[in-house]
Design a protein around this motif. Structure first.
Motif, short mmCIF file in Angstrom:
data_model
loop_
_atom_site.label_atom_id
_atom_site.label_comp_id
_atom_site.label_asym_id
_atom_site.label_seq_id
_atom_site.Cartn_x
_atom_site.Cartn_y
_atom_site.Cartn_z
N GLN A 94 0.82 -1.21 0.00
CA GLN A 94 0.00 0.00 0.00
C GLN A 94 0.86 1.26 0.00
OE1 GLN A 94 -2.28 -1.15 3.47
NE2 GLN A 94 -4.12 -1.44 2.22
N LEU A 95 1.92 1.27 0.78
CA LEU A 95 2.79 2.45 0.82
C LEU A 95 3.51 2.64 -0.51
CD1 LEU A 95 4.27 2.15 4.42
CD2 LEU A 95 2.59 3.82 3.59
N ARG A 98 1.73 4.86 -3.14
CA ARG A 98 1.58 6.32 -2.91
C ARG A 98 2.59 7.11 -3.66
NH1 ARG A 98 -0.70 7.14 3.04
NH2 ARG A 98 -2.23 5.51 2.87
#
Length: 98
Positions: A94-95, A98
């Motif tokens: 998920q990171l 970004r």
């Protein structure tokens, strides 16, 4: 300083009021979900391929990837669930988006 130490909960370390990683990451949330509407099937398929490649770069054990592409008003909707072996991998994935 003693006031701060006295305010620490039982799951925090009294020396610095830090939390144990197990308090935050308990391995119960190992799925990352993605959903987006694209104007074309090709865009959706390209995104699926790119996200699959990113997931494969994070996984330690094979990530279970479930996806669907369906027509919706104005395009096609891509829905994907990435289920990793552990919550840390989910967070790293998920990171990385970004």
């Amino acid at each position: 300083m003693s006031d701060a130490i006295n305010k620490c909960s039982t799951q925090e370390t009294a020396a610095c009021c830090c939390m144990d990683v197990g308090t935050i990451m308990d391995n119960t949330d190992c799925t990352a979900s993605y959903s987006r509407v694209f104007t074309s099937q090709q865009e959706a398929e390209e995104t699926l391929a790119a996200l699959t490649e990113k997931a494969r770069g994070v996984e330690s054990d094979p990530c279970d990837i479930s996806s669907s592409i369906k027509p919706v008003n104005g395009g096609v909707q891509l829905d994907i669930d990435f289920t990793f072996a552990c919550q840390a991998e989910t967070l790293i994935f998920q990171l990385g988006l970004r």
